[in-house]
Scaffold this active site. Structure first.
Site, PDB file in Angstrom:
ATOM      1  N   TRP A 130      55.024 -79.819  77.348  1.00 35.88           N
ATOM      2  CA  TRP A 130      55.165 -78.472  76.989  1.00 35.88           C
ATOM      3  C   TRP A 130      56.011 -77.597  77.815  1.00 35.88           C
ATOM      4  CZ3 TRP A 130      54.125 -76.273  81.635  1.00 35.88           C
ATOM      5  CH2 TRP A 130      53.454 -76.888  82.607  1.00 35.88           C
ATOM      6  N   ASN A 131      56.484 -78.300  78.938  1.00 32.12           N
ATOM      7  CA  ASN A 131      57.440 -77.263  79.758  1.00 32.12           C
ATOM      8  C   ASN A 131      58.622 -76.900  79.379  1.00 32.12           C
ATOM      9  OD1 ASN A 131      58.192 -79.795  80.346  1.00 32.12           O
ATOM     10  ND2 ASN A 131      58.159 -79.842  82.825  1.00 32.12           N
ATOM     11  N   LYS A 154      55.748 -86.191  68.550  1.00 29.63           N
ATOM     12  CA  LYS A 154      54.359 -85.543  68.717  1.00 29.63           C
ATOM     13  C   LYS A 154      54.741 -84.433  70.031  1.00 29.63           C
ATOM     14  CE  LYS A 154      51.214 -85.502  71.474  1.00 29.63           C
ATOM     15  NZ  LYS A 154      50.855 -84.256  71.622  1.00 29.63           N
ATOM     16  N   PRO A 155      54.681 -83.285  69.675  1.00 25.58           N
ATOM     17  CA  PRO A 155      54.940 -82.163  70.898  1.00 25.58           C
ATOM     18  C   PRO A 155      53.776 -81.918  71.462  1.00 25.58           C
ATOM     19  CG  PRO A 155      54.972 -81.110  68.559  1.00 25.58           C
ATOM     20  CD  PRO A 155      54.835 -82.610  68.160  1.00 25.58           C
ATOM     21  N   ALA A 156      53.857 -81.062  72.541  1.00 31.84           N
ATOM     22  CA  ALA A 156      52.516 -80.961  73.295  1.00 31.84           C
ATOM     23  C   ALA A 156      51.770 -80.033  72.441  1.00 31.84           C
ATOM     24  CB  ALA A 156      52.984 -80.544  74.690  1.00 31.84           C
ATOM     25  N   GLY A 207      56.659 -86.895  80.266  1.00 32.17           N
ATOM     26  CA  GLY A 207      55.278 -86.297  80.529  1.00 32.17           C
ATOM     27  C   GLY A 207      55.129 -86.981  81.916  1.00 32.17           C
ATOM     28  N   SER A 208      53.737 -87.212  82.032  1.00 30.99           N
ATOM     29  CA  SER A 208      53.222 -87.657  83.267  1.00 30.99           C
ATOM     30  C   SER A 208      53.247 -89.075  83.339  1.00 30.99           C
ATOM     31  CB  SER A 208      51.653 -87.357  83.590  1.00 30.99           C
ATOM     32  OG  SER A 208      50.780 -87.716  82.426  1.00 30.99           O
ATOM     33  N   GLU A 229      60.554 -90.789  80.834  1.00 32.39           N
ATOM     34  CA  GLU A 229      61.069 -89.680  81.761  1.00 32.39           C
ATOM     35  C   GLU A 229      59.739 -89.026  82.373  1.00 32.39           C
ATOM     36  OE1 GLU A 229      64.106 -89.159  82.494  1.00 32.39           O
ATOM     37  OE2 GLU A 229      65.411 -89.405  80.827  1.00 32.39           O
ATOM     38  N   LEU A 230      59.342 -89.703  83.767  1.00 29.83           N
ATOM     39  CA  LEU A 230      57.979 -89.074  83.928  1.00 29.83           C
ATOM     40  C   LEU A 230      57.990 -88.231  85.398  1.00 29.83           C
ATOM     41  CD1 LEU A 230      56.790 -93.045  83.891  1.00 29.83           C
ATOM     42  CD2 LEU A 230      56.573 -91.037  82.070  1.00 29.83           C
ATOM     43  N   CYS A 263      59.864 -80.936  86.157  1.00 31.68           N
ATOM     44  CA  CYS A 263      59.819 -82.349  86.829  1.00 31.68           C
ATOM     45  C   CYS A 263      60.812 -82.444  87.988  1.00 31.68           C
ATOM     46  CB  CYS A 263      59.850 -83.411  85.879  1.00 31.68           C
ATOM     47  SG  CYS A 263      61.365 -83.069  84.915  1.00 31.68           S
ATOM     48  N   GLU A 360      52.784 -83.799  92.805  1.00 35.88           N
ATOM     49  CA  GLU A 360      53.876 -82.800  92.125  1.00 35.88           C
ATOM     50  C   GLU A 360      53.211 -81.782  92.019  1.00 35.88           C
ATOM     51  OE1 GLU A 360      54.603 -84.281  87.993  1.00 35.88           O
ATOM     52  OE2 GLU A 360      56.382 -83.690  88.090  1.00 35.88           O
ATOM     53  N   GLU A 437      68.578 -89.889  79.270  1.00 36.94           N
ATOM     54  CA  GLU A 437      68.968 -89.178  78.320  1.00 36.94           C
ATOM     55  C   GLU A 437      70.129 -88.193  78.604  1.00 36.94           C
ATOM     56  OE1 GLU A 437      64.743 -88.577  76.001  1.00 36.94           O
ATOM     57  OE2 GLU A 437      64.844 -87.422  77.833  1.00 36.94           O
TER      58      GLU A 437
HETATM   59  P1  NAP Z   1      51.101 -85.329  80.161  1.00 32.57           P
HETATM   60  O1  NAP Z   1      49.685 -84.921  80.192  1.00 32.57           O
HETATM   61  O2  NAP Z   1      51.530 -86.676  80.144  1.00 32.57           O
HETATM   62  O3  NAP Z   1      51.599 -84.744  78.462  1.00 32.57           O
HETATM   63  C1  NAP Z   1      52.612 -85.147  77.750  1.00 32.57           C
HETATM   64  C2  NAP Z   1      52.736 -85.393  76.514  1.00 32.57           C
HETATM   65  O4  NAP Z   1      51.711 -86.645  76.431  1.00 32.57           O
HETATM   66  C3  NAP Z   1      51.842 -84.290  75.585  1.00 32.57           C
HETATM   67  O5  NAP Z   1      52.398 -84.154  74.281  1.00 32.57           O
HETATM   68  C4  NAP Z   1      50.464 -84.754  75.513  1.00 32.57           C
HETATM   69  O6  NAP Z   1      49.928 -84.428  74.291  1.00 32.57           O
HETATM   70  C5  NAP Z   1      50.678 -86.167  75.649  1.00 32.57           C
HETATM   71  N1  NAP Z   1      49.605 -87.145  75.781  1.00 32.57           N
HETATM   72  C6  NAP Z   1      48.595 -86.751  76.494  1.00 32.57           C
HETATM   73  N2  NAP Z   1      47.565 -87.786  76.798  1.00 32.57           N
HETATM   74  C7  NAP Z   1      48.025 -88.730  75.843  1.00 32.57           C
HETATM   75  C8  NAP Z   1      47.766 -90.062  75.606  1.00 32.57           C
HETATM   76  N3  NAP Z   1      46.591 -90.777  75.962  1.00 32.57           N
HETATM   77  N4  NAP Z   1      48.364 -90.760  74.532  1.00 32.57           N
HETATM   78  C9  NAP Z   1      49.672 -90.206  74.159  1.00 32.57           C
HETATM   79  N5  NAP Z   1      50.079 -89.143  74.267  1.00 32.57           N
HETATM   80  C10 NAP Z   1      49.459 -88.162  75.316  1.00 32.57           C
HETATM   81  O7  NAP Z   1      52.129 -84.521  80.983  1.00 32.57           O
HETATM   82  P2  NAP Z   1      52.025 -82.779  81.026  1.00 32.57           P
HETATM   83  O8  NAP Z   1      50.938 -82.601  82.011  1.00 32.57           O
HETATM   84  O9  NAP Z   1      52.018 -82.188  79.480  1.00 32.57           O
HETATM   85  O10 NAP Z   1      53.449 -82.555  81.474  1.00 32.57           O
HETATM   86  C11 NAP Z   1      54.084 -82.406  82.826  1.00 32.57           C
HETATM   87  C12 NAP Z   1      54.316 -83.808  83.502  1.00 32.57           C
HETATM   88  O11 NAP Z   1      55.503 -84.414  82.749  1.00 32.57           O
HETATM   89  C13 NAP Z   1      54.893 -83.909  84.574  1.00 32.57           C
HETATM   90  O12 NAP Z   1      54.258 -85.034  85.493  1.00 32.57           O
HETATM   91  C14 NAP Z   1      56.071 -83.663  84.867  1.00 32.57           C
HETATM   92  O13 NAP Z   1      57.028 -84.332  85.992  1.00 32.57           O
HETATM   93  C15 NAP Z   1      56.671 -84.508  83.521  1.00 32.57           C
HETATM   94  N6  NAP Z   1      57.846 -84.349  82.884  1.00 32.57           N
HETATM   95  C16 NAP Z   1      58.960 -85.212  83.338  1.00 32.57           C
HETATM   96  C17 NAP Z   1      60.221 -84.970  82.721  1.00 32.57           C
HETATM   97  C18 NAP Z   1      61.299 -85.837  82.975  1.00 32.57           C
HETATM   98  O14 NAP Z   1      62.408 -85.702  82.373  1.00 32.57           O
HETATM   99  N7  NAP Z   1      61.290 -86.808  83.997  1.00 32.57           N
HETATM  100  C19 NAP Z   1      60.440 -83.519  82.024  1.00 32.57           C
HETATM  101  C20 NAP Z   1      59.506 -82.844  81.941  1.00 32.57           C
HETATM  102  C21 NAP Z   1      58.059 -83.068  82.387  1.00 32.57           C
HETATM  103  P3  NAP Z   1      48.659 -82.938  74.423  1.00 32.57           P
HETATM  104  O15 NAP Z   1      49.701 -81.891  74.814  1.00 32.57           O
HETATM  105  O16 NAP Z   1      48.451 -82.820  72.991  1.00 32.57           O
HETATM  106  O17 NAP Z   1      47.750 -83.579  75.482  1.00 32.57           O
END
Ligand code: NAP
Length: 458
Positions: A130-131, A154-156, A207-208, A229-230, A263, A360, A437
């Site tokens: 979502w960020n 699949k967006p957030a 994502g995470s 990209e975590l 991130c 983080e 990317e």
């Molecule tokens: P997240 O909880 O991992 O969510 C990211 C995406 O994954 C969302 O679309 C979420 O869906 C989905 N998701 C959650 N659980 C899932 C599962 N079991 N199976 C499949 N998809 C699933 O991360 P967040 O808290 O939203 O985002 C923050 C994290 O992203 C931070 O750790 C940040 O550092 C990282 N990030 C990394 C980068 C990079 O480029 N390295 C860039 C931005 C963010 P829902 O929204 O529907 O729950």
């Protein structure tokens, strides 16, 4: 339907579909069915469609920015910046589509020729956070389409509206059903559907780290190509020979972007002892000038955090640091405005045992640590499971090269707080993931290399 709320005041902004398992499967079917024809389109045709998408979205930047402000909380000024960054990927890959070159290799047999070609990997599924509700979508979709892959996003759950608006503009541009699909709903079910389906040849996830690892495990059965990209834990190092004013400005801009929910946000600020107090005093002055509010005007403000869980996590990290002796130079608690606003916070006198050093933060908190020598700060910077980005400020050329060589991260940024643009390879090492990317490296993630031997030519 999924209700989407404004994090600044809790009001309903809009609704997105809650797709059933059957609807998700139908999207995978469409992406698979569309792949053979799409992969054979001319690069020029794909390039023109991407260019058209770029132009249509560019003409409506302001409408996208206001929607992003309402569903994500970032100010319009920042949303416009993200849009330009995200549009950059569409523009870049519209051009790059035409440059997916192969090779001929000098033959090993006198009657043969050796060709190396690059082919799209197949239908791709991507999951985004979502960020950066705009840029995260464009940088995956534009690259996939340029390479000749079809893609399902699949967006957030917190920010699907910007995503669907991008899809709507893609359709207006002529990018057809099947080629670019979108699903929203139960993340666990969608993740399983994507990873278990052998027709999906690649997963691109941002994502995470925890969810990234889960998707990697789930994909083992169908052995997919993956881009991950975590999370990050970025060091931001200021040496005493740096331009302290520029370092302070770079730090404040990098840290407060998206209220710290990035991130690549500086997560550990290491300042050489002799300039520590000066830098802290200057960032305090700069931060105090920035309003904390919902930013629908075109000036930079610090907005709310995305949800209650995010606010609680930031509060817990700051409280833990305070309980273990950290000094609060500014802020240190939720903002007086209430709701999901956290006060921009500067902490000093930290030690490496506090939770905040290894976690983080994802909030507007500046944890400032002292250091004395270059070797010490490189070792402390590397003492983390993450390796996404590291920032350092120094005017010494030799040290710049040593930092570039010795810091364990996918990206090293010297004398700037700004990392991303479409033309550079973005990505991490260690638990921050793999794959890149952006740039010409980004498109390599969406192709495989095919070797053809043409023997019997004599
Ligand atoms: P997240 O909880 O991992 O969510 C990211 C995406 O994954 C969302 O679309 C979420 O869906 C989905 N998701 C959650 N659980 C899932 C599962 N079991 N199976 C499949 N998809 C699933 O991360 P967040 O808290 O939203 O985002 C923050 C994290 O992203 C931070 O750790 C940040 O550092 C990282 N990030 C990394 C980068 C990079 O480029 N390295 C860039 C931005 C963010 P829902 O929204 O529907 O729950």
């Amino acid at each position: 339907m999924i209700d989407v709320f404004n994090p600044a005041n809790g009001t309903l902004v809009g609704r997105a579909p809650l797709h059933s398992a059957a609807q998700v499967s139908a999207a995978v079917d469409r992406a698979s069915a569309a792949f053979p024809a799409w992969s054979r389109t001319l690069a020029k045709q794909r390039s023109e469609l991407l260019r058209k998408w770029f132009e249509l979205v560019s003409a409506d930047r302001r409408a996208f920015a206001e929607l992003m402000c309402l569903e994500n909380g970032k100010c319009v000024a920042e949303a416009l910046g993200e849009i330009d960054y995200g549009l950059g990927f569409i523009e870049w890959y519209a051009e790059e589509a035409k440059r997916v070159y192969g090779d001929t290799i000098p033959t090993h047999a006198s009657d043969a020729a050796v060709l190396v070609t690059k082919e799209p990997v197949g239908p791709v599924a991507a999951i985004t956070p979502w960020n950066f509700p705009f840029m995260m979508i464009t940088r995956k979709v534009a690259t996939a389409l340029a390479a000749g892959c079809t893609i399902i996003i699949k967006p957030a759950e917190e920010t699907p509206l910007t995503a669907y608006k991008l899809l709507e503009y893609a359709r207006k541009a002529g990018i057809p059903e099947g080629v670019f699909e979108m699903v929203t709903g139960d993340p666990v079910g969608i993740g399983e559907r994507f990873t278990n389906d052998a027709r999906i040849r690649k997963i691109s996830f941002t994502g995470s780290t925890a969810v990234g690892k889960l998707l990697a495990r789930q994909s083992a059965g169908t052995l997919k190509k993956m881009t991950m990209e975590l999370g990050g834990n970025a060091p931001f190092i200021v040496f005493d020979d740096a331009d302290i004013e520029q370092a302070a400005r770079g730090l404040v801009a990098a840290k407060l972007r998206n209220s710290g929910q990035v991130c690549i946000s500086p997560n550990r600020i290491y300042v050489q002892s002799s300039v520590h107090d000066r830098l802290v005093a200057r960032i305090k002055e700069l931060v105090e000038e920035i309003p904390v509010e919902q930013g629908l005007q075109e000036r930079f403000v610090v907005g709310p955090l995305i949800n209650r869980r995010a606010l609680d996590k930031v509060a817990e990290l700051v409280d833990d640091a305070k309980a273990h002796g950290a000094k609060v130079v500014l802020g240190g608690s939720a903002h007086a405005r209430g709701g999901l606003f956290y006060a921009p916070t500067i902490l000093t006198e930290l030690n490496d045992d506090m939770q905040i050093r290894s976690t983080e933060i994802f909030g507007p908190v500046f944890p400032v640590y002292r250091f004395d020598t270059e070797d010490e700060v490189i070792a402390r910077s590397n003492d983390t499971e993450y390796g996404l980005v590291a920032y350092a400020w120094t005017r010494e050329l030799g040290r710049s090269f040593r930092l570039s060589r010795n810091i364990e991260s996918g990206m090293v940024i010297l004398n700037s707080g700004s990392v991303g643009t479409a033309s550079v390879p973005f990505g991490g090492v260690k638990q921050s993931g793999y794959g890149r990317e952006g740039s010409h490296y980004g498109i390599e993630e969406y192709v495989h290399v095919k070797y053809t031997l043409m023997a019997g030519l004599a």
